[in-house]
Design a protein around this motif. Structure first.
Motif, PDB file in Angstrom:
ATOM      1  N   THR A  95       9.560  -2.680  -0.791  1.00  0.00           N
ATOM      2  CA  THR A  95       8.037  -2.582  -1.802  1.00  0.00           C
ATOM      3  C   THR A  95       7.592  -1.382  -0.867  1.00  0.00           C
ATOM      4  O   THR A  95       7.090  -0.026  -1.085  1.00  0.00           O
ATOM      5  CB  THR A  95       7.137  -3.452  -2.234  1.00  0.00           C
ATOM      6  N   HIS A  96       7.211  -2.071   0.635  1.00  0.00           N
ATOM      7  CA  HIS A  96       6.170  -1.183   1.623  1.00  0.00           C
ATOM      8  C   HIS A  96       6.759  -0.394   1.699  1.00  0.00           C
ATOM      9  O   HIS A  96       6.501   0.988   2.122  1.00  0.00           O
ATOM     10  CB  HIS A  96       5.807  -2.255   2.634  1.00  0.00           C
ATOM     11  N   GLN A  97       8.284  -0.288   2.350  1.00  0.00           N
ATOM     12  CA  GLN A  97       8.571   0.902   2.731  1.00  0.00           C
ATOM     13  C   GLN A  97       9.069   2.342   1.478  1.00  0.00           C
ATOM     14  O   GLN A  97       9.062   3.330   2.150  1.00  0.00           O
ATOM     15  CB  GLN A  97      10.410   0.626   3.105  1.00  0.00           C
ATOM     16  N   ALA A  98       9.609   1.925   0.626  1.00  0.00           N
ATOM     17  CA  ALA A  98       9.555   2.830  -0.734  1.00  0.00           C
ATOM     18  C   ALA A  98       8.088   3.476  -0.879  1.00  0.00           C
ATOM     19  O   ALA A  98       7.744   4.567  -1.540  1.00  0.00           O
ATOM     20  CB  ALA A  98       9.629   2.352  -1.891  1.00  0.00           C
ATOM     21  N   LEU A  99       6.970   2.149  -1.069  1.00  0.00           N
ATOM     22  CA  LEU A  99       5.479   2.857  -0.475  1.00  0.00           C
ATOM     23  C   LEU A  99       5.337   4.907   0.494  1.00  0.00           C
ATOM     24  O   LEU A  99       4.295   5.035   0.638  1.00  0.00           O
ATOM     25  CB  LEU A  99       4.988   2.113  -0.453  1.00  0.00           C
ATOM     26  N   ALA A 109      -2.962   7.500  -4.926  1.00  0.00           N
ATOM     27  CA  ALA A 109      -3.470   7.273  -6.352  1.00  0.00           C
ATOM     28  C   ALA A 109      -2.625   5.905  -6.782  1.00  0.00           C
ATOM     29  O   ALA A 109      -3.314   5.276  -7.694  1.00  0.00           O
ATOM     30  CB  ALA A 109      -2.734   8.927  -7.077  1.00  0.00           C
ATOM     31  N   PHE A 110      -1.729   5.581  -6.744  1.00  0.00           N
ATOM     32  CA  PHE A 110      -1.103   5.158  -7.088  1.00  0.00           C
ATOM     33  C   PHE A 110      -1.597   3.827  -6.634  1.00  0.00           C
ATOM     34  O   PHE A 110      -1.916   2.506  -7.509  1.00  0.00           O
ATOM     35  CB  PHE A 110       0.093   4.719  -6.446  1.00  0.00           C
ATOM     36  N   ALA A 141       5.294   7.333  -8.237  1.00  0.00           N
ATOM     37  CA  ALA A 141       5.159   6.474  -8.062  1.00  0.00           C
ATOM     38  C   ALA A 141       5.812   4.880  -8.860  1.00  0.00           C
ATOM     39  O   ALA A 141       6.806   4.383  -7.659  1.00  0.00           O
ATOM     40  CB  ALA A 141       3.704   5.855  -7.429  1.00  0.00           C
ATOM     41  N   TYR A 142       5.879   4.812  -9.795  1.00  0.00           N
ATOM     42  CA  TYR A 142       6.376   3.637 -10.161  1.00  0.00           C
ATOM     43  C   TYR A 142       8.213   4.009 -10.814  1.00  0.00           C
ATOM     44  O   TYR A 142       8.703   3.200  -9.715  1.00  0.00           O
ATOM     45  CB  TYR A 142       5.708   3.412 -11.657  1.00  0.00           C
ATOM     46  N   ARG A 143       8.251   5.266 -11.040  1.00  0.00           N
ATOM     47  CA  ARG A 143       9.792   5.436 -11.076  1.00  0.00           C
ATOM     48  C   ARG A 143      10.177   5.178  -9.399  1.00  0.00           C
ATOM     49  O   ARG A 143      11.397   4.797  -9.219  1.00  0.00           O
ATOM     50  CB  ARG A 143       9.637   7.480 -11.269  1.00  0.00           C
ATOM     51  N   HIS A 144       9.146   5.912  -8.472  1.00  0.00           N
ATOM     52  CA  HIS A 144      10.051   5.372  -6.931  1.00  0.00           C
ATOM     53  C   HIS A 144      10.469   3.983  -6.481  1.00  0.00           C
ATOM     54  O   HIS A 144      11.443   3.824  -6.459  1.00  0.00           O
ATOM     55  CB  HIS A 144       9.612   6.382  -5.966  1.00  0.00           C
ATOM     56  N   LEU A 145       9.490   3.572  -6.865  1.00  0.00           N
ATOM     57  CA  LEU A 145       9.298   2.195  -6.699  1.00  0.00           C
ATOM     58  C   LEU A 145      10.704   1.240  -7.025  1.00  0.00           C
ATOM     59  O   LEU A 145      10.949   0.293  -6.774  1.00  0.00           O
ATOM     60  CB  LEU A 145       8.175   1.313  -6.839  1.00  0.00           C
ATOM     61  N   VAL A 146      11.108   1.215  -8.202  1.00  0.00           N
ATOM     62  CA  VAL A 146      11.478   1.010  -9.673  1.00  0.00           C
ATOM     63  C   VAL A 146      13.451   1.530  -8.806  1.00  0.00           C
ATOM     64  O   VAL A 146      14.199   0.703  -9.123  1.00  0.00           O
ATOM     65  CB  VAL A 146      12.054   1.799 -10.924  1.00  0.00           C
TER      66      VAL A 146
END
Length: 152
Positions: A95-99, A109-110, A141-146
């Motif tokens: 998650t940290h890497q994806a952010l 914004a996320f 951002a949500y889509r990228h994290l998923v």
């Protein structure tokens, strides 16, 4: 006091707990000024008796199963397993890497919305963009994290 509760059928540990609770109740809430013939011993006894009655009522509502030592060892531990801890840490790293892969404004914004608990309107106002644009940044951002975090 504890002996009278034991005579009422309570085991010594419960009787001791109820006695302590009765003393706390009597000390924290003494009878009002209107009680001219106040008898502290009787008041304490009544408080202990009422606590005992309430305890018996609760005991009647709760179903318990006696366990011997062997059965008690096999009861599931509520703590997460070592595998679950490692898995959770791996998800956190992912998650940290994806952010960190997100564009600055999208990440900001996320984080404001999800971590800062701000509304989309508040995010939009602080970033100086429309609420529609703020929502699209947060959605991206949500889509990228998923897509980035492997969750079974």
């Amino acid at each position: 006091m504890a002996r009278s509760l034991q005579r009422s059928g309570f085991n010594p540990d419960v009787a001791a707990d109820l006695t302590q609770d009765a003393f706390v109740r009597v000390i924290s809430k003494p009878p009002g000024q209107a009680a001219e013939n106040h008898n502290p011993g009787a008041y304490l006894y009544r408080a202990a008796r009422n606590l005992g009655i309430n305890h018996k009522r609760r005991e009647a509502l709760i179903q318990t199963v006696p366990l011997d030592d062997e059965e008690a060892i096999n009861v599931a531990d509520p703590a997460p397993s070592p595998e679950r801890i490692v898995y959770s840490r791996q998800c956190l790293v992912q998650t940290h890497q994806a952010l960190s892969e997100l564009p600055e404004r999208t990440r900001q914004a996320f984080e404001m919305h999800r971590l800062g608990e701000r509304t989309i309107a508040e995010v939009a106002e602080e970033l100086g963009i429309s609420t529609t644009r703020a929502w699209s940044l947060i959605r991206d951002a949500y889509r990228h994290l998923v897509l980035s975090v492997d969750v079974p």
